[in-house]
Design an enzyme around this catalytic site. Sequence first.
Site, PDB file in Angstrom:
ATOM      1  N   ASP A 199      40.085  46.788 -53.069  1.00  0.00           N
ATOM      2  CA  ASP A 199      39.320  48.164 -53.175  1.00  0.00           C
ATOM      3  C   ASP A 199      37.818  48.065 -53.995  1.00  0.00           C
ATOM      4  O   ASP A 199      37.561  47.130 -55.001  1.00  0.00           O
ATOM      5  CB  ASP A 199      40.400  49.015 -54.212  1.00  0.00           C
ATOM      6  CG  ASP A 199      41.372  49.422 -53.368  1.00  0.00           C
ATOM      7  OD1 ASP A 199      41.721  49.163 -52.197  1.00  0.00           O
ATOM      8  OD2 ASP A 199      41.896  50.554 -53.726  1.00  0.00           O
ATOM      9  N   ASP A 241      48.359  50.854 -45.121  1.00  0.00           N
ATOM     10  CA  ASP A 241      48.079  50.244 -46.376  1.00  0.00           C
ATOM     11  C   ASP A 241      48.959  49.243 -46.267  1.00  0.00           C
ATOM     12  O   ASP A 241      50.007  49.210 -45.749  1.00  0.00           O
ATOM     13  CB  ASP A 241      47.983  51.213 -47.309  1.00  0.00           C
ATOM     14  CG  ASP A 241      47.053  50.944 -48.501  1.00  0.00           C
ATOM     15  OD1 ASP A 241      46.739  49.569 -48.565  1.00  0.00           O
ATOM     16  OD2 ASP A 241      46.694  51.699 -49.447  1.00  0.00           O
TER      17      ASP A 241
END
Length: 366
Positions: free
Chosen positions: A181, A126
């Site tokens: 997201d 990430d």
Amino acid sequence: MLAPTPPMGWNSWNTFQTHIDEKLIQSTADSMIASGMRDAGYIYINLDDGWSMKERDAQGNLVGDVERFPSGMKALGDYLHAHGFKFGLYNCAGTQTCAGYPGALNHEAQDAQTYASWGVDYLKYDWCHSEGLNAPEAYKKMSDALRATGRPIVFSICEWGQSKPWTWANGVGQLWRTTGDITDAYDVKEKWSQGWKLILDQQVGLEKYAGPGHWNDPDMLEVGNHRMTFPESRAHFSLWCMLSAPLIAGNDVTKMSDPIRELLTNHEVIALDQDPLGKQGTRVRMSDDKEIWAKELSGGDWAVCLFNTGKEKAKLELKWRDLDFLKGQYQIRDLLAKKDAGDTGSDFSGELESHDVMLFRLRTQK
Ligand code: GLA
């Protein structure tokens, strides 16, 4: 080649966030066997943020949370492998993960060795707390470190599409997120996340960057999650298959309904996603409340998805001959109804619920 077709599996984040422990992961694995998901191809079980201790040990090693994973990460990997799965973990390129656990910055080689020693097969990497880092360099560093372990580890680049990873990440990782997201809704926009239809729209134009071993990742599935109607789950799943997206389920598979289980394990729909040609589908028609998506398949077949993007039930009509990429006549298979539906010699007409799809495989007549 790693990931010759888009990776398939399950990830803890969309339902459980950081509330994960070894019992949950083991019961998820057991349910994926009982439900037929493993045998349908969902083999990666990926722990997202929250699996580690809040600090590294005195030697700087990452350590699994000792209360939530008392048997240790190696034992968890062994359990998954013994049950026919592969084992995935998560970290960040920066100083900390998004949820505040230790990040990998300046520990890349050490962490890669740790993962290899635990039997890790997949790393989602990430981009939180990465201020001042250059994305291509940071991801290459971890990619090289994973490769140096000698263990084949799928590298999932989760940089939210900010530096257009599709332009640089082929050869660095096997998949890269193209957006921020996803959330379990059709088209809502929230501070950190957005509904799957908004993410779908952002995939248009990225088709040419995907192929065997290098996939665009429009984020993990929200199929079966609670703010989705069943037609929305069915449309989301079908369209992610049209996109050759990684199919990483994000629902609680220990409690899923029969219709959701049947959808996630529909072999003929999964076959579109996993088609060896690896061609990402494209949006070929769009009006106020309808879209048509098409995907070229191996052997001359095509997948066609009709999508009602409107708020009301809609009538759909299609003259197959208007789809100019089709060559000659095809047999039609309705993949969601699991039945044959004539051939492209006659025009199609049907009705679709709001946010629902019809999904066809057109078979060449041999
Ligand atoms: C980011 C990622 C998500 C998830 C969370 C975990 O938001 O994009 O997919 O991994 O972090 O904190």
